[in-house]
Design an enzyme around this catalytic site. Structure first.
Site, PDB file in Angstrom:
ATOM      1  CG  ASN A  45      -0.337  -0.078   2.545  1.00 49.19           C
ATOM      2  OD1 ASN A  45       0.592  -0.857   2.760  1.00 49.19           O
ATOM      3  ND2 ASN A  45      -0.829   0.708   3.484  1.00 49.19           N
ATOM      4  CD  GLU A  47      -1.261   5.210   4.944  1.00 54.14           C
ATOM      5  OE1 GLU A  47      -1.911   4.329   5.536  1.00 54.14           O
ATOM      6  OE2 GLU A  47      -0.641   6.117   5.552  1.00 54.14           O
ATOM      7  CD  GLU A  58      -5.563  -5.746  -1.105  1.00 49.76           C
ATOM      8  OE1 GLU A  58      -4.873  -4.708  -0.959  1.00 49.76           O
ATOM      9  OE2 GLU A  58      -6.513  -6.033  -0.353  1.00 49.76           O
ATOM     10  CB  CYS A  90      -8.686  -4.534  -3.673  1.00 44.61           C
ATOM     11  SG  CYS A  90      -7.555  -3.173  -3.306  1.00 44.61           S
TER      12      CYS A  90
END
Length: 129
Positions: A45, A47, A58, A90
């Site tokens: 991930n 951010e 994902e 996702c």
């Protein structure tokens, strides 16, 4: 899908989780896709201060896979603190590339325990054109 593939996929998701950019939530996620070719493509991930620009692990993995020429997947491993499942966005992105998909979810607090799901169970009635 054999246990060796599952172990390799989970190991890749565990490793890439450390690369996550999560300065706001500190919620690091690692994902790894097993492409039809047998190649593993990992993603984490990322951010952003503008939260809507954040991207999940994902989708990072899926988009990296497409950029490398892979559009069919055999399995996904997802590693989080708490064993979180893929978000709806996702799930829909993954559905674009496979009819169904084994999804192995690992909580980093209990890495020896693997929860098993399928995309069809997590996303019934997916959107299709």
């Amino acid at each position: 899908m054999n246990l060796e593939d599952r172990s390799r996929l989970i190991a890749a998701a565990l490793a890439v989780r450390h690369q996550a950019y999560a300065p706001y939530s500190n919620f690091r996620v690692g994902a790894a896709l097993l492409a039809e070719s047998g190649q593993i493509i990992a993603g984490c991930n990322v951010e952003n201060a503008s939260y809507g620009m954040t991207i999940c692990a994902e989708r990072t993995a899926a988009f990296a896979a497409v950029a490398q020429g892979h559009i069919r997947f055999q399995a996904l491993a997802l590693v989080t603190d708490g064993g979180a499942l893929p978000c709806g966005a996702c799930r829909q992105v993954l559905a674009e590339f496979c009819d169904d998909l084994p999804i192995w979810v690992v909580d980093i607090q209990h890495p020896e325990q693997v929860a098993e799901y399928t995309l069809n169970v997590l996303l019934p009635g997916r959107f299709m054109l």
